[in-house]
Design a protein around this motif. Structure first.
Motif, PDB file in Angstrom:
ATOM      1  N   ASP A   1      -1.493  -7.126   0.911  1.00 30.51           N
ATOM      2  CA  ASP A   1      -2.624  -7.173   1.840  1.00 30.51           C
ATOM      3  C   ASP A   1      -3.884  -7.569   1.078  1.00 30.51           C
ATOM      4  O   ASP A   1      -4.830  -8.112   1.649  1.00 30.51           O
ATOM      5  CB  ASP A   1      -2.864  -5.806   2.490  1.00 30.51           C
ATOM      6  CG  ASP A   1      -1.870  -5.488   3.592  1.00 30.51           C
ATOM      7  OD1 ASP A   1      -1.015  -6.339   3.877  1.00 30.51           O
ATOM      8  OD2 ASP A   1      -1.952  -4.388   4.158  1.00 30.51           O
ATOM      9  N   PHE A   2      -3.898  -7.280  -0.218  1.00 25.40           N
ATOM     10  CA  PHE A   2      -5.062  -7.567  -1.045  1.00 25.40           C
ATOM     11  C   PHE A   2      -4.954  -8.922  -1.737  1.00 25.40           C
ATOM     12  O   PHE A   2      -5.890  -9.705  -1.746  1.00 25.40           O
ATOM     13  CB  PHE A   2      -5.231  -6.473  -2.100  1.00 25.40           C
ATOM     14  CG  PHE A   2      -5.310  -5.088  -1.524  1.00 25.40           C
ATOM     15  CD1 PHE A   2      -6.468  -4.634  -0.940  1.00 25.40           C
ATOM     16  CD2 PHE A   2      -4.198  -4.252  -1.551  1.00 25.40           C
ATOM     17  CE1 PHE A   2      -6.537  -3.360  -0.399  1.00 25.40           C
ATOM     18  CE2 PHE A   2      -4.252  -2.973  -1.007  1.00 25.40           C
ATOM     19  CZ  PHE A   2      -5.427  -2.531  -0.428  1.00 25.40           C
TER      20      PHE A   2
ATOM     21  N   TYR B   1      -8.602  -8.786  10.010  1.00 27.22           N
ATOM     22  CA  TYR B   1      -9.465  -7.614   9.936  1.00 27.22           C
ATOM     23  C   TYR B   1      -9.041  -6.760  11.116  1.00 27.22           C
ATOM     24  O   TYR B   1      -9.513  -6.936  12.243  1.00 27.22           O
ATOM     25  CB  TYR B   1     -10.935  -8.019  10.039  1.00 27.22           C
ATOM     26  CG  TYR B   1     -11.902  -6.848  10.012  1.00 27.22           C
ATOM     27  CD1 TYR B   1     -11.911  -5.958   8.939  1.00 27.22           C
ATOM     28  CD2 TYR B   1     -12.792  -6.639  11.053  1.00 27.22           C
ATOM     29  CE1 TYR B   1     -12.783  -4.887   8.911  1.00 27.22           C
ATOM     30  CE2 TYR B   1     -13.680  -5.575  11.027  1.00 27.22           C
ATOM     31  CZ  TYR B   1     -13.669  -4.704   9.963  1.00 27.22           C
ATOM     32  OH  TYR B   1     -14.546  -3.643   9.935  1.00 27.22           O
TER      33      TYR B   1
ATOM     34  N   PHE C   1      -3.614   0.084   2.377  1.00 26.85           N
ATOM     35  CA  PHE C   1      -2.989  -1.102   2.973  1.00 26.85           C
ATOM     36  C   PHE C   1      -2.317  -0.761   4.293  1.00 26.85           C
ATOM     37  O   PHE C   1      -2.037   0.402   4.595  1.00 26.85           O
ATOM     38  CB  PHE C   1      -2.023  -1.781   2.000  1.00 26.85           C
ATOM     39  CG  PHE C   1      -0.725  -1.042   1.713  1.00 26.85           C
ATOM     40  CD1 PHE C   1       0.246  -0.853   2.679  1.00 26.85           C
ATOM     41  CD2 PHE C   1      -0.438  -0.588   0.421  1.00 26.85           C
ATOM     42  CE1 PHE C   1       1.457  -0.205   2.402  1.00 26.85           C
ATOM     43  CE2 PHE C   1       0.762   0.050   0.124  1.00 26.85           C
ATOM     44  CZ  PHE C   1       1.711   0.241   1.122  1.00 26.85           C
TER      45      PHE C   1
ATOM     46  N   SER D   1      -9.901 -12.529  -2.060  1.00 22.78           N
ATOM     47  CA  SER D   1      -9.105 -12.055  -3.196  1.00 22.78           C
ATOM     48  C   SER D   1      -9.125 -13.010  -4.381  1.00 22.78           C
ATOM     49  O   SER D   1      -8.773 -12.623  -5.493  1.00 22.78           O
ATOM     50  CB  SER D   1      -7.657 -11.825  -2.751  1.00 22.78           C
ATOM     51  OG  SER D   1      -7.095 -13.029  -2.262  1.00 22.78           O
TER      52      SER D   1
ATOM     53  N   TRP E   1     -13.831  -4.460   1.663  1.00 27.94           N
ATOM     54  CA  TRP E   1     -12.698  -5.119   2.322  1.00 27.94           C
ATOM     55  C   TRP E   1     -12.299  -6.328   1.494  1.00 27.94           C
ATOM     56  O   TRP E   1     -13.136  -7.138   1.111  1.00 27.94           O
ATOM     57  CB  TRP E   1     -13.065  -5.548   3.736  1.00 27.94           C
ATOM     58  CG  TRP E   1     -11.868  -6.016   4.514  1.00 27.94           C
ATOM     59  CD1 TRP E   1     -11.330  -7.265   4.544  1.00 27.94           C
ATOM     60  CD2 TRP E   1     -11.027  -5.209   5.351  1.00 27.94           C
ATOM     61  NE1 TRP E   1     -10.210  -7.304   5.340  1.00 27.94           N
ATOM     62  CE2 TRP E   1     -10.005  -6.049   5.843  1.00 27.94           C
ATOM     63  CE3 TRP E   1     -11.046  -3.865   5.726  1.00 27.94           C
ATOM     64  CZ2 TRP E   1      -9.012  -5.589   6.701  1.00 27.94           C
ATOM     65  CZ3 TRP E   1     -10.048  -3.409   6.585  1.00 27.94           C
ATOM     66  CH2 TRP E   1      -9.046  -4.257   7.066  1.00 27.94           C
ATOM     67  N   ILE E   2     -10.991  -6.455   1.204  1.00 24.61           N
ATOM     68  CA  ILE E   2     -10.459  -7.584   0.449  1.00 24.61           C
ATOM     69  C   ILE E   2      -9.578  -8.414   1.381  1.00 24.61           C
ATOM     70  O   ILE E   2      -8.707  -7.877   2.067  1.00 24.61           O
ATOM     71  CB  ILE E   2      -9.624  -7.113  -0.761  1.00 24.61           C
ATOM     72  CG1 ILE E   2     -10.464  -6.231  -1.698  1.00 24.61           C
ATOM     73  CG2 ILE E   2      -9.067  -8.319  -1.515  1.00 24.61           C
ATOM     74  CD1 ILE E   2     -11.603  -6.942  -2.389  1.00 24.61           C
ATOM     75  N   THR E   3      -9.805  -9.720   1.396  1.00 22.26           N
ATOM     76  CA  THR E   3      -9.042 -10.586   2.296  1.00 22.26           C
ATOM     77  C   THR E   3      -8.691 -11.906   1.608  1.00 22.26           C
ATOM     78  O   THR E   3      -9.352 -12.315   0.655  1.00 22.26           O
ATOM     79  CB  THR E   3      -9.837 -10.877   3.580  1.00 22.26           C
ATOM     80  OG1 THR E   3      -9.077 -11.751   4.432  1.00 22.26           O
ATOM     81  CG2 THR E   3     -11.165 -11.540   3.256  1.00 22.26           C
TER      82      THR E   3
ATOM     83  N   CYS F   1     -17.483  -7.325   1.661  1.00 23.38           N
ATOM     84  CA  CYS F   1     -16.167  -7.979   1.733  1.00 23.38           C
ATOM     85  C   CYS F   1     -16.132  -9.151   0.765  1.00 23.38           C
ATOM     86  O   CYS F   1     -17.129  -9.860   0.586  1.00 23.38           O
ATOM     87  CB  CYS F   1     -15.914  -8.476   3.156  1.00 23.38           C
ATOM     88  SG  CYS F   1     -14.339  -9.353   3.380  1.00 23.38           S
TER      89      CYS F   1
ATOM     90  N   SER G   1      -6.867   2.458  -2.827  1.00 26.19           N
ATOM     91  CA  SER G   1      -6.562   1.231  -2.079  1.00 26.19           C
ATOM     92  C   SER G   1      -5.752   1.572  -0.833  1.00 26.19           C
ATOM     93  O   SER G   1      -4.722   2.252  -0.931  1.00 26.19           O
ATOM     94  CB  SER G   1      -5.771   0.252  -2.962  1.00 26.19           C
ATOM     95  OG  SER G   1      -6.477  -0.040  -4.148  1.00 26.19           O
TER      96      SER G   1
ATOM     97  N   GLY H   1      -7.349  -3.423   2.947  1.00 26.15           N
ATOM     98  CA  GLY H   1      -6.767  -4.717   3.286  1.00 26.15           C
ATOM     99  C   GLY H   1      -5.769  -4.552   4.416  1.00 26.15           C
ATOM    100  O   GLY H   1      -5.301  -3.444   4.691  1.00 26.15           O
TER     101      GLY H   1
ATOM    102  N   GLY I   1      -3.576  -9.858   4.134  1.00 20.41           N
ATOM    103  CA  GLY I   1      -4.892 -10.419   3.861  1.00 20.41           C
ATOM    104  C   GLY I   1      -5.401 -11.385   4.890  1.00 20.41           C
ATOM    105  O   GLY I   1      -6.426 -12.036   4.702  1.00 20.41           O
TER     106      GLY I   1
END
Length: 395
Positions: free
Chosen positions: A111-112, A45, A105, A88, A67-69, A85, A103, A38, A42
Motif C-alpha cells: 500500500d506504501f 484514498y 495498511f 512513494s 499519507w503515502i501513495t 501526503c 504504519s 496507505g 497505493g
C-alpha cells in the motif's frame, strides 16, 4: 498495475523484498509519533486507513500523520484537504517511510511502496473487510503446504503485521487462522470506516447521479468478485443479466417504486444496459464513498461479501442471494460464519422477490451477534484503534 501483474510482482520479488525488509529492521531513526497510512496498493484514498488518518489528524495533534501513495492524483487530493501526503517515489515520501514509527495498511505492505521501506515500524493491518465468509490466506492451506507457507511468511510476507484489528472474538479467531498471528496481537476495536455511520448524510446528494425519479426505497446489490475458473465466466455478470431480464423482478421494482442499485467490485469489468430506469449499475470508480452508499440504502443484497458486516451495523435488512452457490463452493471455500448467518439465503429470482417483499432483521441480528463485540458497541472505532496502538507501542 494490473491485478495479474501485481500478483506476479508479489511472487517474484519475495527474495529481494525479504532481504531489504530484514535490513531495514536495523533502522534506528524511526519515531513513535510519526504514523504512516496507505490503502489499496497505493492507488486510493479510501477505506479504514482514510477514516483513521482523518480522525487522528483532527483529534490527536501530537501525532504526525502522513499519507503515502503511488498515485499523484491521490497526493493532490489529500493535500487539498489540508493533510500531509507524499508519493512513494518522492524524496520526502521515502524519508517519511524510513522515519515512520507506525504504519497502517488496508491491503498489504505494498500500500506504501513496491519495496517494503516501512520495515522496522510497527505495522497495523486495518484490512479492507473484517473476517467475512470467504477463506483467505492460511485458511486455504493444510499439511505440508501450510508448513511451507508459514516458513516463507517468516522470511517475508506482504501482509505481515505486528497488530491486526478485529470487531469481535470471532473475527480475532479468524485473523489468527488466516494470517498465523497470535491472539494477543489482534486488537478488538471495530473498523474506523464504520464511524461515519454515526453521522448524518444527505441521501439525495449521495445518490444524485442515479435519482432520476421519486423512489420509495433503495435496494443496494453489492456482490463479491468471482470468475468461475472452470467456465471462465463472470458469475456476477450472469446474475445481473438474469435480474435485468426477469419480468417478475422488474414488475416488483416498478410497482413499488424501488431503485435497484448494483455496485460492482473493483476488479469487475463488464457492462450491462438496464432494461428499466429502476435498475442502475455503478462501477467502482463512480462511487466516491462506499460507506455513504451503504448509509443511503434501505436494504442490502449480497452473497459472500464482507460488506454485510458493515451494513448490519446500520440496523437495516440484509438479504443473501446466492444463485451460484453450488458452483461457487466447488472452487472456493467459506468459513463457519457463512452457514451461521445465511440461514434465509435464496437461490432464484422469484424467491428473492418474495423475500424482498417480506424483509426482516433476522440476518442482520445474526451478523451483529457474531461480528460486533458488546464491549465496543456504540463506541468510536477510530479512537479505539488509536488508544490500543498507543498502549502497545508505549506512546
Amino acid at each position: 498495475m494490473k491485478f495479474s501483474k501485481f500478483l506476479e510482482w508479489r511472487k517474484c520479488s519475495l527474495l529481494l523484498c525479504g532481504i531489504i525488509f530484514h535490513l531495514l529492521k536495523l533502522n534506528p531513526f524511526r519515531k513513535k509519533d510519526i504514523w504512516l497510512f496507505g490503502a489499496w496498493i497505493g492507488k486510493k484514498y479510501a477505506d479504514n486507513a482514510k477514516f483513521l488518518f482523518e480522525y487522528v489528524n483532527q483529534n490527536h495533534k501530537e501525532i504526525r500523520c502522513v499519507w503515502i501513495t503511488r498515485n499523484q492524483k491521490v497526493c493532490v487530493q489529500v493535500k487539498s484537504l489540508g493533510y500531509e501526503c507524499y508519493t512513494s517515489t518522492s524524496i520526502k515520501g521515502i524519508l517519511m517511510m524510513l522515519r515512520g514509527g507506525v504504519s497502517f495498511f488496508t491491503n498489504g505492505l505494498d500500500d506504501f511502496c513496491a519495496i517494503p521501506l516501512v520495515a522496522g515500524s510497527k505495522v497495523v493491518a486495518l484490512w479492507h473487510g473484517i473476517a467475512g465468509f470467504k477463506k483467505i490466506y492460511n485458511e486455504n492451506y493444510s499439511g505440508k503446504k501450510l508448513k511451507i507457507k508459514k516458513g516463507i511468511d517468516k522470511f517475508f510476507n506482504w501482509v505481515g503485521r505486528n497488530f491486526s484489528i478485529g470487531t469481535s472474538e470471532y473475527t480475532a479467531e479468524r485473523v489468527e487462522e488466516q494470517f498465523g498471528v497470535k491472539r494477543e496481537s489482534v486488537l478488538i476495536t471495530g473498523q474506523p470506516r464504520n464511524d461515519i455511520f454515526k453521522q448524518h448524510i444527505d441521501k439525495n446528494e449521495v445518490l444524485k447521479n442515479v435519482l432520476d425519479d421519486d423512489y420509495s426505497k433503495v435496494i443496494l446489490y453489492m456482490p463479491t468478485y468471482r470468475v468461475n475458473p472452470k467456465t471462465k465466466k463472470d458469475e456476477v455478470k450472469i446474475i445481473l443479466e438474469n435480474l435485468n431480464s426477469n419480468q417478475n423482478f422488474k414488475d416488483f421494482l416498478q410497482q413499488h417504486k424501488i431503485l435497484f442499485l448494483a455496485k460492482l467490485h473493483p476488479l469487475t469489468d463488464f457492462r450491462i444496459k438496464p432494461q428499466i430506469n429502476n435498475i442502475k449499475i455503478l462501477g467502482d470508480k463512480s462511487v466516491s464513498s462506499v460507506e455513504q452508499l451503504l448509509m443511503s440504502s434501505d436494504v442490502l443484497i449480497t452473497d459472500y461479501s464482507s460488506c454485510c458486516v458493515d451494513f448490519a451495523l446500520l440496523r437495516k435488512p440484509v438479504v443473501f442471494y446466492v444463485p451460484d452457490e453450488t458452483e461457487y463452493l466447488s472452487y472456493s471455500s467459506v468459513n463457519t460464519a457463512y452457514k451461521r448467518v445465511t440461514q434465509e439465503k435464496v437461490k432464484n429470482v422469484d424467491d428473492l422477490v418474495f423475500l424482498l417483499k417480506n424483509v426482516n432483521m433476522n440476518s442482520t441480528n445474526l451478523l451483529n451477534e457474531l461480528f460486533e463485540d458488546k464491549s465496543i458497541a456504540g463506541t468510536c472505532y477510530s479512537e479505539n484503534v488509536y488508544q490500543k496502538v498507543c498502549e502497545r507501542i508505549a506512546l
